[in-house]
Design an enzyme around this catalytic site. Sequence first.
Site, PDB file in Angstrom:
ATOM      1  N   ASN A   3       0.641  -2.602  -5.089  1.00 37.32           N
ATOM      2  CA  ASN A   3      -0.515  -2.021  -4.393  1.00 37.32           C
ATOM      3  C   ASN A   3      -1.814  -2.702  -4.800  1.00 37.32           C
ATOM      4  O   ASN A   3      -2.005  -3.050  -5.955  1.00 37.32           O
ATOM      5  CB  ASN A   3      -0.597  -0.520  -4.667  1.00 37.32           C
ATOM      6  CG  ASN A   3       0.637   0.214  -4.146  1.00 37.32           C
ATOM      7  OD1 ASN A   3       1.387  -0.355  -3.348  1.00 37.32           O
ATOM      8  ND2 ASN A   3       0.849   1.421  -4.591  1.00 37.32           N
TER       9      ASN A   3
ATOM     10  N   ASP B 126      -4.712  -1.132  -4.267  1.00 41.98           N
ATOM     11  CA  ASP B 126      -5.701  -0.078  -4.572  1.00 41.98           C
ATOM     12  C   ASP B 126      -5.821   0.073  -6.091  1.00 41.98           C
ATOM     13  O   ASP B 126      -5.108  -0.585  -6.860  1.00 41.98           O
ATOM     14  CB  ASP B 126      -5.310   1.248  -3.887  1.00 41.98           C
ATOM     15  CG  ASP B 126      -4.006   1.836  -4.419  1.00 41.98           C
ATOM     16  OD1 ASP B 126      -3.860   1.974  -5.639  1.00 41.98           O
ATOM     17  OD2 ASP B 126      -3.111   2.174  -3.602  1.00 41.98           O
TER      18      ASP B 126
ATOM     19  N   HIS C 139       0.121  -8.136  -6.038  1.00 38.80           N
ATOM     20  CA  HIS C 139      -0.463  -8.597  -4.770  1.00 38.80           C
ATOM     21  C   HIS C 139      -1.994  -8.596  -4.793  1.00 38.80           C
ATOM     22  O   HIS C 139      -2.624  -8.602  -3.733  1.00 38.80           O
ATOM     23  CB  HIS C 139       0.088  -7.768  -3.597  1.00 38.80           C
ATOM     24  CG  HIS C 139       1.558  -7.991  -3.383  1.00 38.80           C
ATOM     25  ND1 HIS C 139       2.359  -7.151  -2.644  1.00 38.80           N
ATOM     26  CD2 HIS C 139       2.372  -8.985  -3.822  1.00 38.80           C
ATOM     27  CE1 HIS C 139       3.601  -7.618  -2.648  1.00 38.80           C
ATOM     28  NE2 HIS C 139       3.638  -8.715  -3.357  1.00 38.80           N
TER      29      HIS C 139
ATOM     30  N   CYS D 213     -22.527 -20.282  -4.570  1.00 38.90           N
ATOM     31  CA  CYS D 213     -22.504 -21.562  -3.843  1.00 38.90           C
ATOM     32  C   CYS D 213     -22.705 -21.399  -2.338  1.00 38.90           C
ATOM     33  O   CYS D 213     -22.742 -22.385  -1.616  1.00 38.90           O
ATOM     34  CB  CYS D 213     -21.198 -22.306  -4.125  1.00 38.90           C
ATOM     35  SG  CYS D 213     -19.792 -21.632  -3.228  1.00 38.90           S
TER      36      CYS D 213
ATOM     37  N   ASN E 246      12.110   7.739  -3.379  1.00 35.50           N
ATOM     38  CA  ASN E 246      11.631   7.317  -2.053  1.00 35.50           C
ATOM     39  C   ASN E 246      11.974   8.425  -1.058  1.00 35.50           C
ATOM     40  O   ASN E 246      12.982   9.115  -1.220  1.00 35.50           O
ATOM     41  CB  ASN E 246      12.328   5.998  -1.638  1.00 35.50           C
ATOM     42  CG  ASN E 246      11.579   5.261  -0.542  1.00 35.50           C
ATOM     43  OD1 ASN E 246      11.258   5.835   0.498  1.00 35.50           O
ATOM     44  ND2 ASN E 246      11.300   3.988  -0.772  1.00 35.50           N
ATOM     45  N   VAL E 247      11.154   8.572  -0.029  1.00 32.18           N
ATOM     46  CA  VAL E 247      11.453   9.581   0.997  1.00 32.18           C
ATOM     47  C   VAL E 247      12.618   9.142   1.882  1.00 32.18           C
ATOM     48  O   VAL E 247      13.261   9.972   2.537  1.00 32.18           O
ATOM     49  CB  VAL E 247      10.223   9.897   1.888  1.00 32.18           C
ATOM     50  CG1 VAL E 247       9.204  10.728   1.138  1.00 32.18           C
ATOM     51  CG2 VAL E 247       9.565   8.643   2.445  1.00 32.18           C
TER      52      VAL E 247
HETATM   53  P1  OAD Z   1       6.214  -0.486   2.683  1.00 34.85           P
HETATM   54  O1  OAD Z   1       5.289   0.077   3.701  1.00 34.85           O
HETATM   55  O2  OAD Z   1       7.073  -1.635   3.075  1.00 34.85           O
HETATM   56  O3  OAD Z   1       7.185   0.647   2.142  1.00 34.85           O
HETATM   57  C1  OAD Z   1       6.706   1.882   1.697  1.00 34.85           C
HETATM   58  C2  OAD Z   1       7.870   2.703   1.185  1.00 34.85           C
HETATM   59  O4  OAD Z   1       7.363   3.924   0.707  1.00 34.85           O
HETATM   60  C3  OAD Z   1       8.934   3.028   2.240  1.00 34.85           C
HETATM   61  O5  OAD Z   1      10.224   2.724   1.700  1.00 34.85           O
HETATM   62  C4  OAD Z   1       8.773   4.543   2.462  1.00 34.85           C
HETATM   63  O6  OAD Z   1      10.007   5.165   2.745  1.00 34.85           O
HETATM   64  C5  OAD Z   1       8.230   4.973   1.115  1.00 34.85           C
HETATM   65  N1  OAD Z   1       7.415   6.207   1.111  1.00 34.85           N
HETATM   66  C6  OAD Z   1       6.521   6.637   2.031  1.00 34.85           C
HETATM   67  N2  OAD Z   1       5.907   7.758   1.642  1.00 34.85           N
HETATM   68  C7  OAD Z   1       6.409   8.056   0.409  1.00 34.85           C
HETATM   69  C8  OAD Z   1       6.176   9.106  -0.529  1.00 34.85           C
HETATM   70  N3  OAD Z   1       5.290  10.074  -0.305  1.00 34.85           N
HETATM   71  N4  OAD Z   1       6.908   9.104  -1.688  1.00 34.85           N
HETATM   72  C9  OAD Z   1       7.815   8.123  -1.922  1.00 34.85           C
HETATM   73  N5  OAD Z   1       8.070   7.113  -1.075  1.00 34.85           N
HETATM   74  C10 OAD Z   1       7.382   7.077   0.079  1.00 34.85           C
HETATM   75  O7  OAD Z   1       5.305  -0.826   1.399  1.00 34.85           O
HETATM   76  P2  OAD Z   1       5.633  -1.817   0.195  1.00 34.85           P
HETATM   77  O8  OAD Z   1       7.070  -1.776  -0.170  1.00 34.85           O
HETATM   78  O9  OAD Z   1       4.620  -1.555  -0.853  1.00 34.85           O
HETATM   79  O10 OAD Z   1       2.054  -6.960   0.787  1.00 34.85           O
HETATM   80  O11 OAD Z   1       5.308  -3.205   0.860  1.00 34.85           O
HETATM   81  C11 OAD Z   1       5.359  -4.355   0.104  1.00 34.85           C
HETATM   82  C12 OAD Z   1       4.262  -5.294   0.536  1.00 34.85           C
HETATM   83  O12 OAD Z   1       4.316  -5.502   1.950  1.00 34.85           O
HETATM   84  C13 OAD Z   1       2.842  -4.784   0.318  1.00 34.85           C
HETATM   85  O13 OAD Z   1       2.387  -4.982  -1.010  1.00 34.85           O
HETATM   86  C14 OAD Z   1       2.057  -5.606   1.285  1.00 34.85           C
HETATM   87  C15 OAD Z   1       2.956  -5.475   2.485  1.00 34.85           C
HETATM   88  O14 OAD Z   1       2.848  -6.457   3.455  1.00 34.85           O
HETATM   89  C16 OAD Z   1       0.979  -7.718   0.873  1.00 34.85           C
HETATM   90  O15 OAD Z   1      -0.045  -7.328   1.389  1.00 34.85           O
HETATM   91  C17 OAD Z   1       1.173  -9.075   0.257  1.00 34.85           C
END
Ligand code: OAD
Length: 248
Positions: A102, A104, A119, A150, A213-214
């Site tokens: 993340n 954030d 990231h 610059c 994970n949900v």
């Molecule tokens: P994703 O959007 O791919 O996945 C989010 C995951 O969180 C999913 O598997 C959901 O099921 C789960 N989820 C949603 N709400 C939840 C909750 N309340 N509790 C638990 N799980 C929950 O996000 P990332 O895996 O972080 O990269 O994505 C990886 C990267 O892809 C990001 O860092 C970003 C994106 O493109 C860059 O920007 C380089």
Amino acid sequence: MQDTLIDASKIILKSNYLIALTGAGISAESGIPIFRGKDGLWRKYRPEELATLEAFRRNPKLVWEWYSWRINLILGAKPNPAHYALAELEQLGLLKFLITQNVDDLHERAGSKKLVKLHGDILTVICTSCDYRNKISEPPRDIPPKCPRCGGLLRPGVVWFGESIPPDALERAFAEAEKADAILVIGTSGVVMPAGAIPNVVKGHGGYVIEINVNESAITNIADCFCKGKAGEILPKIVELVKSMMGD
Ligand code: OAD
């Protein structure tokens, strides 16, 4: 479900070197949208128009408008119980290191100290012409912003598609995974590499994988323990169980 949470708590207590990998799902309950799935950002926006260097070169104003919107969302958000639970696990001496995808700052605001942001950091700006970089506490006023040193174009301090993760961050993350005998994988789809391979490193040398994970993800098939549900509900329950078992 209670049995699964007890199993997860036992693995955490037995571990010698527990790490965690988090993704967008851990910040979802703070109101920050995830990327994939039906309400994900990549359904509404095209990553190739907003999250690549080519897109930025083509239209820095558009890219900065999108990032300013996200910066404002993040500044207005608060850590949720899942962020606080991870910080507490670190304070208890049980969580040794946190790897987040993340951009954030909610882990830091919740009190996590030992972490790497694979990231990048949306609250950092980097000059595209010199080595200027700076933290920001609000979106830039002039868009696209210029480097105060610059005059070059400033970009968000995040890793875009097609870019490499900064080598220090990547090496640290994989070195931690090599040391770990258990990993908590929270709120990530596990499809973005190389972050998605970190749980496999832990599993590969006999470590335990606990997933929260949900929904099922690309990690679920290697999970020893899959806790299905919201991170903000599951993680605090696990921490309470761990604390009650510590007293036994
Ligand atoms: P994703 O959007 O791919 O996945 C989010 C995951 O969180 C999913 O598997 C959901 O099921 C789960 N989820 C949603 N709400 C939840 C909750 N309340 N509790 C638990 N799980 C929950 O996000 P990332 O895996 O972080 O990269 O994505 C990886 C990267 O892809 C990001 O860092 C970003 C994106 O493109 C860059 O920007 C380089």
